[in-house]
Scaffold this motif. Structure first.
Motif, PDB file in Angstrom:
ATOM      1  N   ILE B 205       3.722   1.799   0.910  1.00 55.42           N
ATOM      2  CA  ILE B 205       4.052   0.528   0.387  1.00 55.42           C
ATOM      3  C   ILE B 205       5.569   0.381  -0.013  1.00 55.42           C
ATOM      4  CG2 ILE B 205       3.663  -0.904  -1.881  1.00 55.42           C
ATOM      5  CD1 ILE B 205       0.716   0.092  -1.755  1.00 55.42           C
ATOM      6  N   VAL B 206       6.123   1.649  -0.557  1.00 55.40           N
ATOM      7  CA  VAL B 206       7.437   1.412  -0.897  1.00 55.40           C
ATOM      8  C   VAL B 206       8.205   1.566   0.293  1.00 55.40           C
ATOM      9  CG1 VAL B 206       9.336   2.722  -2.125  1.00 55.40           C
ATOM     10  CG2 VAL B 206       7.035   2.777  -3.072  1.00 55.40           C
ATOM     11  N   GLN B 232      -5.234   0.088   5.873  1.00 53.94           N
ATOM     12  CA  GLN B 232      -4.172   0.419   4.720  1.00 53.94           C
ATOM     13  C   GLN B 232      -4.683   1.603   3.961  1.00 53.94           C
ATOM     14  OE1 GLN B 232      -0.955  -0.789   4.230  1.00 53.94           O
ATOM     15  NE2 GLN B 232      -1.317  -1.051   6.335  1.00 53.94           N
ATOM     16  N   THR B 233      -5.839   2.351   4.295  1.00 49.96           N
ATOM     17  CA  THR B 233      -6.163   3.769   4.195  1.00 49.96           C
ATOM     18  C   THR B 233      -5.370   4.518   4.611  1.00 49.96           C
ATOM     19  OG1 THR B 233      -7.875   3.602   5.567  1.00 49.96           O
ATOM     20  CG2 THR B 233      -8.543   3.274   3.391  1.00 49.96           C
ATOM     21  N   SER B 234      -4.608   4.189   5.741  1.00 42.14           N
ATOM     22  CA  SER B 234      -3.890   5.224   6.566  1.00 42.14           C
ATOM     23  C   SER B 234      -2.703   5.369   5.843  1.00 42.14           C
ATOM     24  CB  SER B 234      -3.783   4.609   8.053  1.00 42.14           C
ATOM     25  OG  SER B 234      -2.602   3.709   8.080  1.00 42.14           O
ATOM     26  N   VAL B 235      -1.799   6.317   6.271  1.00 45.07           N
ATOM     27  CA  VAL B 235      -0.594   6.660   5.706  1.00 45.07           C
ATOM     28  C   VAL B 235       0.577   6.367   6.783  1.00 45.07           C
ATOM     29  CG1 VAL B 235      -1.252   8.257   4.012  1.00 45.07           C
ATOM     30  CG2 VAL B 235      -0.714   9.258   6.307  1.00 45.07           C
ATOM     31  N   SER B 236       0.178   5.414   8.038  1.00 48.21           N
ATOM     32  CA  SER B 236       1.184   5.581   9.007  1.00 48.21           C
ATOM     33  C   SER B 236       2.367   4.670   8.747  1.00 48.21           C
ATOM     34  CB  SER B 236       0.222   4.805  10.285  1.00 48.21           C
ATOM     35  OG  SER B 236      -0.406   3.688   9.667  1.00 48.21           O
ATOM     36  N   ASN B 237       2.274   3.863   7.480  1.00 45.93           N
ATOM     37  CA  ASN B 237       3.290   3.039   7.162  1.00 45.93           C
ATOM     38  C   ASN B 237       4.535   3.719   6.794  1.00 45.93           C
ATOM     39  OD1 ASN B 237       2.681   0.555   8.101  1.00 45.93           O
ATOM     40  ND2 ASN B 237       2.497  -0.482   6.051  1.00 45.93           N
ATOM     41  N   ARG B 238       4.327   5.018   6.468  1.00 48.06           N
ATOM     42  CA  ARG B 238       5.371   6.031   6.066  1.00 48.06           C
ATOM     43  C   ARG B 238       6.355   6.299   7.265  1.00 48.06           C
ATOM     44  NH1 ARG B 238       2.032  11.269   3.577  1.00 48.06           N
ATOM     45  NH2 ARG B 238       1.197  10.200   1.800  1.00 48.06           N
TER      46      ARG B 238
END
Lengths: 197, 333
Positions: B205-206, B232-238
């Protein structure tokens, strides 16, 4: 034969071009289905934007009031009320501006359907779900259509497993104004409950 | 190639030439345009794009943190998110963008004034007016928003003066027994169930919100951090996609900033925006003084820029129509 091939390629080219205009999304907001927009709206109107004016909250943040001339009340407006004020966060005073991605913008003169909830003791009515609560009316080839304002928003929704999932929101594609209004009026009369996205 | 096949070949080439490969820039920039976006164009293409004149930036996390995570967990997620943007590889060099942590702040207000500032990251409960009682209904912030980034900028030039990230700490607290956010493992966040939703990855999110912090709007490339991921349970936006990398490298191309640059905010650093110079609490009706001098997004022009899309559509349709008409004429000659 060639004509058939050309037709195939033409359809392919149009689909290819359409791929390039997929909608964009930005800030992170929970998506609301149409019945939820209705459910959370104290006031629903079809109206025209008269003007917008930015002010400063006591704590220094900026807000903007948009004055809307009511063309049709769908929910919550008293009979003698001809105008309504809707408030958004951010705006510009002098040469300083405060920008909040996902807050809807308004153009003077445009027609909109607004889903608004009353503010608390410190604020006026606000669009439900940031830009989700603003449907813009356009006239295209003599037909009035509505599209949902989703600029600057990344719409998410809980899926069946409790995780967040991308959502298309309450109005994925443009609709005829009269058909959309009928749907909203029905939901208002129906009590607008449920959770059926 | 036969002359009969030529129109079709041109058409096929035109179609595929216009479909962006995965590394073509398609991001948008936030701009000063305040009029409503009209039509289906992915980006607002008017107005001046947002930018930091001095991209040597600092941030501070509100010391009161979140009721769902420890301050150490928050700090880890936020620091790593900023490092993700700072350490991008722009052709062998980093972008001209430095982030420095100022340590904890005492500031839950998005504000900009000439008495000192801080780019604050705060978790708000109540979400909305920080001066209001938690039980007051005050919808200044959207109750359905997970997080918002507030950018203070020059009204006309788009120069950013200050940016603050507000995270909704009141979100769905009644149904998220473990809290709406977490530092999820690299394998992804626990999914939860319909009645007990799982958390979202705070770092993801950040990372997305920092994109807005540095003036990037959104992208129409699906694997970009500045686009919606499907889960959005994934962490791929990191992890930044090539499109996000193109954005930060285009806006802040490699330069001469280093870790010793001056990251003092405009007007000076003031970590506490809630007490005055005498240590007295600043009342909610006493804002800082606003300097006298002081959305949307614009598509990048590189590659198959979305700004070209309507014309590309028209061109492709015209070429297609021409291809359909040509054989017909031949048959009559």
């Amino acid at each position: 034969m060639l004509r058939l091939k050309s037709l195939f390629v033409l359809v392919g080219s149009i689909l290819g071009a359409l791929l390039l205009v997929s909608p964009a999304q930005g800030s992170i907001v929970q998506a609301l289905a149409l019945n939820e927009l209705v459910l959370h709206a104290d006031q629903i109107v079809l109206g025209r934007v008269l003007f917008s004016e930015t002010f400063q909250y006591p704590d220094g943040q900026f807000g903007t009031w948009h004055r809307i001339q009511i063309e049709e009340d769908i929910r919550g407006t008293s009979a003698d009320e001809r105008e309504v004020i809707v408030e958004t966060l951010g705006g510009r005073i002098g040469d300083l501006a405060m920008h909040v991605e996902g807050e809807p913008a308004f153009s003077v003169g445009e027609r909109v359907i607004l889903f608004m909830r009353r503010g608390g003791p410190y604020t006026a009515s606000r669009p439900v779900g940031m830009g989700q609560g603003v449907m813009r009316v356009r006239t295209e080839q003599g037909t009035e259509t509505v599209t949902q304002s989703r600029e600057g928003m990344l719409l998410m929704r809980r899926n069946g497993r409790g995780g967040w999932q991308k959502s298309v929101g309450a109005l994925p594609t443009k609709e005829r104004l009269d058909a959309f209004l009928s749907k909203v009026r029905f939901l208002v009369q129906d009590g607008a409950g449920g959770d059926d996205e | 190639m036969s002359s009969r096949a030529f129109p079709s070949a041109v058409l096929v080439f035109a179609v595929f030439a216009c479909i962006p490969p995965s590394d073509v820039a398609a991001y948008c920039r936030m701009t000063t345009e305040t009029q409503a976006q009209v039509g289906d164009a992915p980006c607002v293409e008017t107005g001046a794009p947002f930018f930091w004149k001095n991209p040597c930036l600092s941030y501070a996390i509100d010391e009161r943190g979140s009721r769902w995570m420890t301050n150490e967990e928050i700090e880890e997620a936020v620091d790593l998110a900023f490092e993700t943007w700072e350490n991008v590889d722009c052709g062998g060099l980093p972008p001209n963008l430095i982030f420095t942590s100022n340590g904890p702040s005492t500031c839950r207000r998005p504000e900009f004034n000439n008495n000192g500032n801080v780019n604050t990251i705060a978790f708000l409960d109540p979400w909305g007016n920080p001066c209001a009682d938690r039980n007051d209904i005050d919808y200044r912030y959207e109750p359905f928003a997970l997080a918002v980034t507030v950018v203070w900028r020059n009204g006309s030039s788009g120069e950013v003066f200050d940016a603050d990230i507000m995270v909704n700490d009141q979100l769905a607290s009644s149904v998220n027994a473990g809290g709406p956010y977490a530092n999820c493992p690299d394998t992804g966040c626990p999914p939860g169930s319909a009645g007990s939703p799982g958390p979202s990855d705070l770092r993801s999110i950040v990372t997305h919100e920092i994109g807005h912090f540095i003036g990037i709007g959104h992208s129409n490339i699906e694997d970009a951090t500045m686009y919606a991921k499907t889960e959005q349970t994934s962490v791929s936006n990191r992890t930044l996609a090539q499109d996000d990398i193109n954005a930060v490298c285009d806006i802040y191309p490699p330069g001469n900033l280093d870790q010793f640059c001056d990251a003092t905010p405009l007007g000076g650093l003031e970590l506490n925006c809630e007490t005055d110079e005498f240590g007295e609490p600043v009342a909610c009706d006493e804002p800082g003084s606003i300097p006298a001098n002081g959305g949307g997004c614009r598509c990048s022009a590189a590659g198959g820029a979305p700004s070209d899309v309507p014309w590309a559509t028209v061109l492709l349709v015209l070429i297609g129509l021409a291809a359909m008409r040509r054989p017909s004429r031949r048959r009559h000659t």
